[in-house]
Enzyme design. Structure first.
Site, short mmCIF file in Angstrom:
data_model
loop_
_atom_site.label_atom_id
_atom_site.label_comp_id
_atom_site.label_asym_id
_atom_site.label_seq_id
_atom_site.Cartn_x
_atom_site.Cartn_y
_atom_site.Cartn_z
CG HIS A 370 -1.91 -0.84 1.06
ND1 HIS A 370 -3.23 -0.50 0.55
CD2 HIS A 370 -2.30 -1.98 1.43
CE1 HIS A 370 -4.08 -1.42 0.31
NE2 HIS A 370 -3.66 -2.55 0.96
CE LYS A 561 -7.06 13.89 -0.27
NZ LYS A 561 -6.64 12.58 -0.78
NE ARG A 562 -4.93 10.01 9.76
CZ ARG A 562 -4.56 9.15 10.64
NH1 ARG A 562 -5.23 8.04 10.55
NH2 ARG A 562 -3.64 9.34 11.38
CE LYS A 567 -3.41 10.79 2.74
NZ LYS A 567 -3.97 9.97 1.71
CB THR A 669 -10.44 4.78 -2.09
OG1 THR A 669 -10.10 5.18 -0.77
CG2 THR A 669 -9.66 3.60 -2.44
CE LYS A 673 -14.14 6.37 0.27
NZ LYS A 673 -13.42 6.81 1.23
C1 LIG Z 1 -12.40 6.73 1.72
C2 LIG Z 1 -11.77 7.49 3.04
C3 LIG Z 1 -10.40 7.67 3.22
C4 LIG Z 1 -9.32 7.62 1.93
O1 LIG Z 1 -9.15 9.01 1.56
P1 LIG Z 1 -7.89 9.21 0.47
O2 LIG Z 1 -8.41 10.79 0.11
O3 LIG Z 1 -8.00 8.07 -0.64
O4 LIG Z 1 -6.82 9.22 1.35
C5 LIG Z 1 -9.82 8.14 4.57
N1 LIG Z 1 -10.85 8.02 5.66
C6 LIG Z 1 -11.94 7.91 5.28
C7 LIG Z 1 -13.07 8.06 6.51
C8 LIG Z 1 -12.55 7.41 4.14
O5 LIG Z 1 -14.00 7.24 3.84
#
Ligand SMILES: *Cc1c(COP(=O)(O)O)cnc(C)c1O
Length: 822
Positions: A370, A561-562, A567, A669, A673
């Site tokens: 990952h 995101k984190r 990022k 991911t 979304k």
């Molecule tokens: C989808 C999701 C992530 C991943 O987000 P990225 O933008 O791909 O880092 C992290 N936390 C939650 C709660 C999510 O639903």
């Protein structure tokens, strides 16, 4: 809802699903399971009773799915993951069983509002971010595409911490998701396995002096007890099991100690067992070198393997056929210790020889990588590994000898390459490399986007790839369209059903038919109205919870995101500061109103990430209260980003920020979304953004910045960020403002070091990408100004990203890695 497509299992045994029947069952559950009557029931009681009613129906299907897999001797998939970020389950279960409307009505007839009790369900946050959420999407997709599968993980009593923002700073509070009990799970006291740590290894020799076998005599022993949660697929296709382990003391021993008066010792044992399933380490893309973490990894790996072997033996009698009947998947290296553990069980417990065991092991395991970030590649100091798992250390050495022998036999590797293939890092402190261990012990090693997989071959695993060239393959991540469209965005789902019918509900790639509607003005208006309603919902939430007023007709620009330097939330914040300056310097220009949303948790030990949260909040305070901005720009930090927060933010986004330094985000991911919910992406050519661009088309995405190759080139050719900053007036001004305390008058030096870092090394190329990013943002404004054009592009995004479904990903795993039908 029509039930056009019937899954393979004839009629889900749902019984009477009329609202009247369900209402009667809810009352009965209230009475006989909770001992309450409707007049005194709290909202929590209604929630619990509703879940129990639906769970009963799931159990019927669960038992029949399990029995069917057993009777047909079907190969099973076992997905081992230290994280499952599942979120709430009630909406998922109701919707997948087609009971949503009936349950709503049933509850309404009892004077209970579904949405009110739905909000009370705790968000099961047993994961940090993308990796854990992927595991949750995979569980749902495996049930949907009808693969007999078990997820295995840890039932953390405290999952991901709850984030509060105090005076702009992140404060971490314990997440107590089990406070009101967990109506979904079944405790299985009878499924308990012993887990050992420490001690020594004895060699047993036969009378003729031959070494017969090794016996590990651990000194610390605890029990792993199973808790099962059923996972329902779409239209109840099948129900799989998520089995989470909880640590418990070995009772008899404890009782002896108590009776002997050793209360303190007995308590210590109890705490030790308890600690194994108490906390989830909150570091994402960062290695967590604590001993307890390695204990957790071994704890859940061995419990899962013992469970798997017991199930296999009871059905098939021996373990030779294990690879034909079980595919065990390692989600990242966290369960990599399962490789030597399976070897130990096969050799020391089941008496097989090394070669047979090694063959079975490699044919059974597959591993997903990952991350390529060096700071996230897991390794453990040899002395620690040896002290905790002495037998496993021997086995790792034996595996390593085997691998290095193979490598040397090719005659193709020099000493340096051999040392990179080794499972043991020899320079500096000797460490066990978990990535190399997982690679060596698996028949398949996959990356999570096309770009990431290519980089894996060129970087971390270059030498292992050269030794085993058929092993690395790509499986681009996906998301479940049930949670991330059908449940979280009923408005858009309804609109799509009206336009193209229901086929996309069962086959998300059929949503492609919406493409033809991008040019239809009436449809675009309806699409815009749905988006607006979702934005109003978010605006109300922000007003209620944070007291910030935002205009739903503004462009909603979202980065959730984190929080991590790679990022690049910092790039986004600096651009907001530059825009703030531009709006004030050029009031005559026609600025498009914009709200920038941020959300995400920082690892508690990650200083810069926490400072970036404070900066976002400091910048928000100044900009939001400056009348000269005339509401054209607002900044909002949404606290406690989790799955439930994502379900509200994704559908409300116009613009999706996917701006990582190229080469550093394995897939992402969140990007998928957003696009599925009709946001346009502004992003770098990183992770799955590359493939999203290929699917939606160049005109329907805003790409900017350095490519992976260019980032590497810059880093090699003495990149000089100071010169770049000095050459960009907007950037220079923004950095100077932040550095000099314009946003932190109470502590003007707060951000000096952070900004100095940009001048001195700028490892994440914020300065290098700034001008290109700012230009892309002004391009966003231009398209946004032409609203029909914007919505046409947004519709094309929805229509063209069906491929990024975890159903597609899982079918690829099934066919190309696990060798199971799907
Ligand atoms: C989808 C999701 C992530 C991943 O987000 P990225 O933008 O791909 O880092 C992290 N936390 C939650 C709660 C999510 O639903």
């Amino acid at each position: 809802m029509t039930r056009a497509v019937t899954p393979k299992i004839p009629e889900p045994p749902l019984g009477d699903t009329s609202p009247e029947a369900l209402a009667a069952e809810i009352l009965s559950a209230l009475k006989y399971r909770l001992g309450k009557d409707a007049t005194v029931a709290t909202d929590y009681d209604w929630l619990t009773a509703s879940i129990k009613v639906v769970r009963d129906r799931i159990v019927d299907e669960w038992i029949s799915s399990t029995k069917e897999a057993y009777d047909q001797s079907a190969k099973r998939v076992y997905y081992l993951s230290l994280e499952f970020l599942i979120g709430r389950l009630m909406r998922d279960a109701f919707s997948n069983l087609g009971l949503m409307d009936a349950m709503r009505q049933a509850l309404a007839s009892l004077g209970v509002e579904f949405d009110v009790i739905a909000r009370l369900e705790p968000d099961a946050a047993l994961g940090n971010g993308g990796l854990g959420r992927l595991a949750a999407c995979f569980m749902e997709s495996m049930a949907t595409v009808d693969i007999p599968a078990h997820g295995y993980g840890i039932r953390y009593a405290n999952g991901m911490f709850r984030q509060e923002i105090h005076d702009g700073w992140q404060v971490e509070l314990p997440e107590t998701w089990l406070e009101h009990g967990n109506p979904w799970e079944f405790e299985r006291r009878e499924r308990a396995f012993e887990v050992g740590f420490g001690g020594s290894v004895e060699s047993i020799t036969a009378p003729d002096g031959r070494l017969e076998r090794h016996v590990w005599k651990p000194t610390d022993r605890v029990l792993a007890v199973a808790y099962d949660t059923p996972v329902v697929g779409w239209r109840g296709a099948r129900v799989n099991t998520l089995r989470l382990w909880s640590g418990m003391p070995l009772d008899p021993i404890l009782l002896d100690r108590f009776n002997a008066g050793d209360h303190i010792g007995a308590l210590a044992e109890s705490n030790k067992a308890d600690a194994l399933s108490r906390v989830l380490y909150p570091a994402d893309s960062h290695k967590e070198g604590q001993e307890l973490r390695l204990r957790q990894e071994y704890f859940f790996s061995t419990a899962s393997l013992q469970d798997i072997l017991q199930r296999h033996i009871s059905k098939y009698g021996d373990l030779i056929s294990l690879p034909d009947k079980a595919a065990i998947h390692l989600n990242d290296t966290h369960p990599a210790v399962a490789v030597p553990e399976l070897m130990r069980l096969l050799m020391d417990v089941h008496g097989m020889d090394f070669d047979t065991s090694w063959d079975i092991t490699r044919r059974t395991f597959a591993y997903t990588n990952h991350t390529l970030l060096p700071e996230a590649l897991e390794s453990w100091p040899v002395p620690l590994f040896e002290r905790l798992l002495p037998r496993h250390m021997q086995i790792v050495y034996a595996i390593n000898a085997e691998v290095l022998l193979e490598a040397r036999a090719t005659g193709r590797f020099n000493g340096e390459q051999i040392s990179r293939i080794s499972l043991i890092q020899e320079n500096g402190e000797r460490r066990v490399r978990m990535g190399n261990l997982a690679f060596a012990g698996s028949h398949s090693v996959n990356g999570v986007s096309a770009l990431h997989t290519e980089l894996m071959k060129e970087t971390v695993f270059a030498d292992l790839h050269s030794l085993y060239p058929d092993r690395i393959n790509n499986k681009t991540n996906g998301i479940t369209p049930r949670r991330w469209l059908i449940q979280c965005n009923p408005g858009l789902t309804g609109l799509a059903r009206e336009a193209i019918g229901d086929r996309f509900l069962d086959d998300i790639e059929a949503i492609r038919e919406l493409d033809g509607f991008a040019g239809d003005a009436a449809f675009r208006d309806k699409f815009a109205a749905v988006k607006r309603a979702n934005k109003v919902r978010l605006s109300n939430l922000v007003a209620e919870r944070l007291g910030i007023k935002v205009d739903p007709s503004a462009l909603f620009d979202i980065q959730i995101k984190r929080i991590h330097e790679y990022k690049r939330q910092l790039l986004n914040i600096i651009e907001a500061v530059a825009l703030y300056d531009q709006i004030r310097s050029h009031p005559e220009r026609e600025w498009m109103p914009r709200v920038k949303f941020f959300g995400g948790k920082a690892a508690p030990s990650y200083h810069n990430a926490k400072l970036i949260i404070k900066l976002a909040n400091d910048v928000a305070r100044v900009i939001n209260s400056d009348p000269s901005v005339r509401g054209l720009l607002k900044v909002v930090f949404v606290p406690n980003y989790n799955v439930s927060v994502a379900e509200i933010l994704m559908p409300a986004a116009d613009l999706s920020e996917q701006i990582s330094t190229a080469g550093m985000e394995a897939s992402g991911t969140g990007n998928m979304k957003f696009a599925l919910n009709g946001a346009l992406t502004i992003g770098t050519l990183d992770g799955a953004n590359v493939e999203i661009k290929e699917h939606v088309g160049d005109d329907n995405i805003f790409i900017f910045g350095l490519t992976t190759e260019e980032v590497a080139q810059r880093r090699n050719s003495s990149y000089q960020p100071a010169a770049v900053i000095d050459g960009s007036p907007e950037l220079k001004q923004a950095v100077a403002a932040i550095s000099s305390g314009v946003f932190s008058p109470d502590d003007p030096a707060r951000y000096r070091e952070l900004m100095d870092g940009l001048y001195q090394h700028d490892w994440f190329m914020v300065a290098a990408d700034f001008d290109s990013y700012a230009a892309a943002q002004r391009q966003v404004d231009t398209v946004w100004r032409d609203s029909p054009d914007w919505y046409a592009r947004a519709i094309r995004n929805v229509a063209r990203v069906g491929w990024f479904s975890s159903d597609r990903t899982i079918r690829q795993y099934a066919k190309e890695i696990w060798n199971v039908p799907a």
